[in-house]
Write a protein that holds these residues in place. Structure first.
Motif, PDB file in Angstrom:
ATOM      1  N   LEU A  75      14.929   4.932   3.118  1.00  0.00           N
ATOM      2  CA  LEU A  75      14.762   6.153   3.885  1.00  0.00           C
ATOM      3  C   LEU A  75      16.282   6.368   4.551  1.00  0.00           C
ATOM      4  N   SER A 102       0.766  -1.225   0.053  1.00  0.00           N
ATOM      5  CA  SER A 102      -0.102  -0.122  -0.051  1.00  0.00           C
ATOM      6  C   SER A 102       0.949   1.288  -0.017  1.00  0.00           C
ATOM      7  N   PHE A 103       0.521   1.966  -0.977  1.00  0.00           N
ATOM      8  CA  PHE A 103       1.279   3.294  -0.940  1.00  0.00           C
ATOM      9  C   PHE A 103       0.498   4.519  -1.368  1.00  0.00           C
ATOM     10  N   GLU A 111      17.501  -2.654   8.538  1.00  0.00           N
ATOM     11  CA  GLU A 111      16.415  -3.001   7.423  1.00  0.00           C
ATOM     12  C   GLU A 111      15.096  -2.362   8.228  1.00  0.00           C
ATOM     13  N   ARG A 125      12.687  -4.157   3.047  1.00  0.00           N
ATOM     14  CA  ARG A 125      13.203  -5.785   2.866  1.00  0.00           C
ATOM     15  C   ARG A 125      11.746  -6.149   2.637  1.00  0.00           C
ATOM     16  N   ASP A 161      16.083  11.728   6.601  1.00  0.00           N
ATOM     17  CA  ASP A 161      14.485  12.329   6.427  1.00  0.00           C
ATOM     18  C   ASP A 161      14.332  12.167   5.109  1.00  0.00           C
ATOM     19  N   GLU A 162      14.944  11.645   4.263  1.00  0.00           N
ATOM     20  CA  GLU A 162      14.784  11.645   2.865  1.00  0.00           C
ATOM     21  C   GLU A 162      14.550  10.109   2.388  1.00  0.00           C
ATOM     22  N   LEU A 163      13.590   9.894   1.423  1.00  0.00           N
ATOM     23  CA  LEU A 163      13.273   8.813   0.653  1.00  0.00           C
ATOM     24  C   LEU A 163      14.068   8.848  -0.795  1.00  0.00           C
ATOM     25  N   PRO A 192       8.752  11.312   7.105  1.00  0.00           N
ATOM     26  CA  PRO A 192       9.114  12.751   7.442  1.00  0.00           C
ATOM     27  C   PRO A 192       8.789  13.878   6.438  1.00  0.00           C
ATOM     28  N   ARG A 246       2.432   8.118  10.065  1.00  0.00           N
ATOM     29  CA  ARG A 246       3.809   7.237  10.737  1.00  0.00           C
ATOM     30  C   ARG A 246       5.179   8.028  10.439  1.00  0.00           C
ATOM     31  N   GLU A 266      10.767  -2.616   7.776  1.00  0.00           N
ATOM     32  CA  GLU A 266       9.544  -3.156   6.966  1.00  0.00           C
ATOM     33  C   GLU A 266       8.926  -1.927   6.280  1.00  0.00           C
ATOM     34  N   CYS A 267       8.209  -2.374   5.329  1.00  0.00           N
ATOM     35  CA  CYS A 267       7.396  -1.590   4.276  1.00  0.00           C
ATOM     36  C   CYS A 267       7.498  -0.229   4.539  1.00  0.00           C
ATOM     37  N   LEU A 268       7.896   0.663   3.442  1.00  0.00           N
ATOM     38  CA  LEU A 268       8.089   2.059   3.703  1.00  0.00           C
ATOM     39  C   LEU A 268       7.067   2.806   2.960  1.00  0.00           C
ATOM     40  N   ALA A 269       5.886   1.903   2.411  1.00  0.00           N
ATOM     41  CA  ALA A 269       4.954   2.744   1.704  1.00  0.00           C
ATOM     42  C   ALA A 269       5.307   3.365   0.477  1.00  0.00           C
ATOM     43  N   SER A 270       6.153   2.680  -0.263  1.00  0.00           N
ATOM     44  CA  SER A 270       6.564   3.339  -1.586  1.00  0.00           C
ATOM     45  C   SER A 270       6.770   2.134  -2.560  1.00  0.00           C
TER      46      SER A 270
END
Lengths: 431, 157
Positions: free
Chosen positions: B133, A89-90, B119, B82, B136-138, A128, A124, B121-125
């Motif tokens: 991440l 989900s994103f 590691e 991961r 503060d930057e993805l 950031p 979450r 868990e899912c970063l929603a991207s």
């Protein structure tokens, strides 16, 4: 076919996150309209639209709002669940980062409807950038008089506070989220009582997902009938589908609810990478039971997927191709849930741990045939027996993978090794 | 160690927004960690005093959430996703590449104290996998070149 963009209309526009851009594209016109309506009329309109929660459960939003007691002596709260953490989900991230005022307008209207004067947005910790953008959007909304005292002269007042999580999937569970705002571990609460009666600080509380709230201004502006005319009779509106994994064009696609899975993958996702055959699809985020290549004609809506023994969840679709080892997929997911279990319930704390352990042994060639039934037995004991749905979220995909791809597990056990040649479970574009 | 007056002021300001003192705990821990980089026992005790809650409650929360560090970490933090959607697009390969480059495994810090590698868990991207991440930057659609440039930048800082 182009997407049917309602919520995603302006996400590609430069500076779409600013209030100027939102207002220039017709934003904040639903709010004055809603403020002229009776709060109960707003709830009625949302009920009539058929809007169902976009956070995973698909509960009708208007009905949820109507659970708030009208004569509450205690303050009422709205919590916007921006803790998007479900693997696959994103969609909420894009709304937060590219069109935050759309969700803020939905928040203000929702608060007016349920008579809440304070809203927490729980974002979450791993977002950031989203937090920075939302802080600014909230400030802008205060400056323009859309938040604060006596909004647009209506007599209605509202404060919005942005609350940053700190890394815990479980805080996306609505009562885990409340515990977290109260300064505690995100350990879900037994229900009943439901949050609409006893929620944040013991007060009546509604928790709504970001995408759900982003639908609200459109329903108020264009009417419940218009919204209900999109999708299917019981699954109305558009849905932002997230497509990931082994496809050529991963990304977000806004389409009417009920689009066939096959069309989403082949038309919008332009098929699989390297033209490989599909082995499995996780249709609604990692907690959903996987589908096989024979099940791609299922309409992507709440009821059709439930009927197929899976769920729409957050509509995060992850495609798994034929080159992928399903034991590794199950192991990867079990690891996630073991890591994220809050540990309150034995079935979850122990179950996720044992599943990961057994799956790892099988993958490493140390498995035994009897493990397979033990895994299925553990899965059935994890479902519906715990305070929240995290254990189910682990059991459903693992159980479906073992049932639908049992031969792969047996092959691992027979050969005493993983039959897949690559030491990695996926393909890096770089290689 | 004691918090500076400035930090105490910021904490008071945060506390004023919340219904109960305890509900300011997570925002306050974010603020303290921003100041010191991690949460020592002394800092947790001081937070407990300011919020009038037992120190054990502070430690309980600080150790529940993965983004709070109760041990010192590097100046920069890499969180590499991961979970399944990233793994299908090469997250394991990325992990080995970064590990080799930094000479450390996930969970460790480089000897110069510059970089901690975790590691996540899912970063929603998931649509731009593999992702990580960094502070503060993805960083999305990771390639060797992107990783090389980034790590060079982190080392120079």
């Amino acid at each position: 076919m182009p997407e049917m963009r309602i919520i995603r209309s302006y996400v590609d526009r430069a500076n779409s996150e600013t209030i100027e851009s939102y207002i220039a594209s017709g934003g904040y016109t639903a709010l004055p309209k809603a403020l002229r309506m009776d709060p109960l009329e707003v709830i009625e309109e949302v009920k009539k639209s058929g809007l169902r929660g976009r956070g995973g459960a698909g509960f009708p939003t208007g009905i949820k709002w109507s659970f708030i007691p009208r004569d509450s002596k205690k303050p009422v709260y709205l919590c916007c669940n921006a803790d998007e953490s479900e693997p696959g989900s994103f969609k909420d991230r894009e709304i937060i980062e590219r069109d935050p005022h759309q969700m803020l307008e939905g928040i203000i209207i929702a608060c007016y409807a349920i008579n809440a004067h304070k809203c927490y947005i729980y974002i979450r910790g791993e977002m950031p950038k989203g937090a920075r953008i939302l802080e600014r959007a909230i400030r802008e909304a205060y400056e323009k008089g859309f938040l604060g005292e006596n909004i647009l002269g209506s007599g209605f007042s509202l404060d919005v506070i942005l609350f940053r999580g700190a890394g815990a999937y479980i805080c996306g569970e609505e009562t885990g989220l409340l515990e977290s705002i109260e300064g505690k571990n995100g350990e879900p609460r037994p229900k009943p009582p439901f949050p609409a009666q006893v929620g944040l600080f013991g007060c009546p509380t509604i928790i709504n997902n970001v995408e759900t709230l982003a639908c609200v201004p459109h329903i108020i502006n264009r009417g419940a009938d218009w919204f209900a005319s999109i999708g299917t009779p019981k699954n109305t509106g558009t849905k932002i589908y997230g497509l990931s994994g082994c496809v050529n064009r991963p990304g977000l696609y806004e389409l009417p609810l009920g689009i066939p899975l096959r069309e989403l993958i082949y038309e919008y996702g332009e098929g699989t990478r390297f033209g490989r055959a599909i082995k499995a699809v996780s249709p609604g985020g990692s907690s959903s039971a996987v589908l096989t290549a024979d099940e791609l004609d299922i309409p992507m809506d709440f009821d059709s997927l439930a009927k197929a023994g899976s769920m729409l969840g957050t509509a995060g679709v992850t495609v798994i191709d034929e080159s992928t080892c399903m034991v590794r997929v199950a192991q990867n997911l079990a690891h996630f849930y073991r890591d994220e279990s809050c540990g309150q319930c034995v079935q979850c704390r122990e179950g996720t741990w044992w599943l990961e352990k057994m799956l790892t042994r099988i993958e490493e060639g140390r498995g035994r045939m009897e493990y397979l039934d033990t895994i299925l037995d553990a899965c059935s004991q994890m479902k519906g027996t715990t305070i929240c749905a995290l254990a189910d979220g682990c059991a459903m995909p693992v159980e479906s993978i073992v049932r639908k791809f049992r031969h792969e597990f047996e092959e691992h056990i027979r050969l005493k090794r993983c039959p897949f040649e690559s030491r990695y479970m996926g393909v890096w574009e770089e290689d | 160690m004691a918090f500076s007056e400035d930090l105490k002021e910021r904490i008071k300001k945060i506390m004023s927004k919340y219904e109960t003192k305890q509900s300011a705990l997570i925002p306050v821990l974010h603020e303290v960690q921003r100041e010191y980089g991690w949460l020592s026992l002394d800092s947790m005790k001081e937070v407990a005093e300011l919020l009038s809650i037992p120190p054990a409650d502070v430690q309980n929360v600080a150790t529940f959430y993965t983004m709070f560090f109760t041990k010192p970490v590097g100046k920069h933090i890499i969180w590499l996703c991961r979970t399944l959607p990233c793994a299908l697009r090469g997250a394991q390969q990325v992990e080995h590449y970064i590990s080799e480059k930094l000479g450390i495994k996930p969970g460790e810090t480089t000897p110069d104290g510059k970089i901690t590698f975790f590691e996540a868990e899912c970063l929603a991207s998931c649509g731009t996998a593999p992702v990580m991440l960094v502070d503060d930057e993805l960083y999305e659609n990771l390639t060797r070149k992107k990783i090389d440039e980034l790590i060079e930048k982190l080392r120079a800082d």
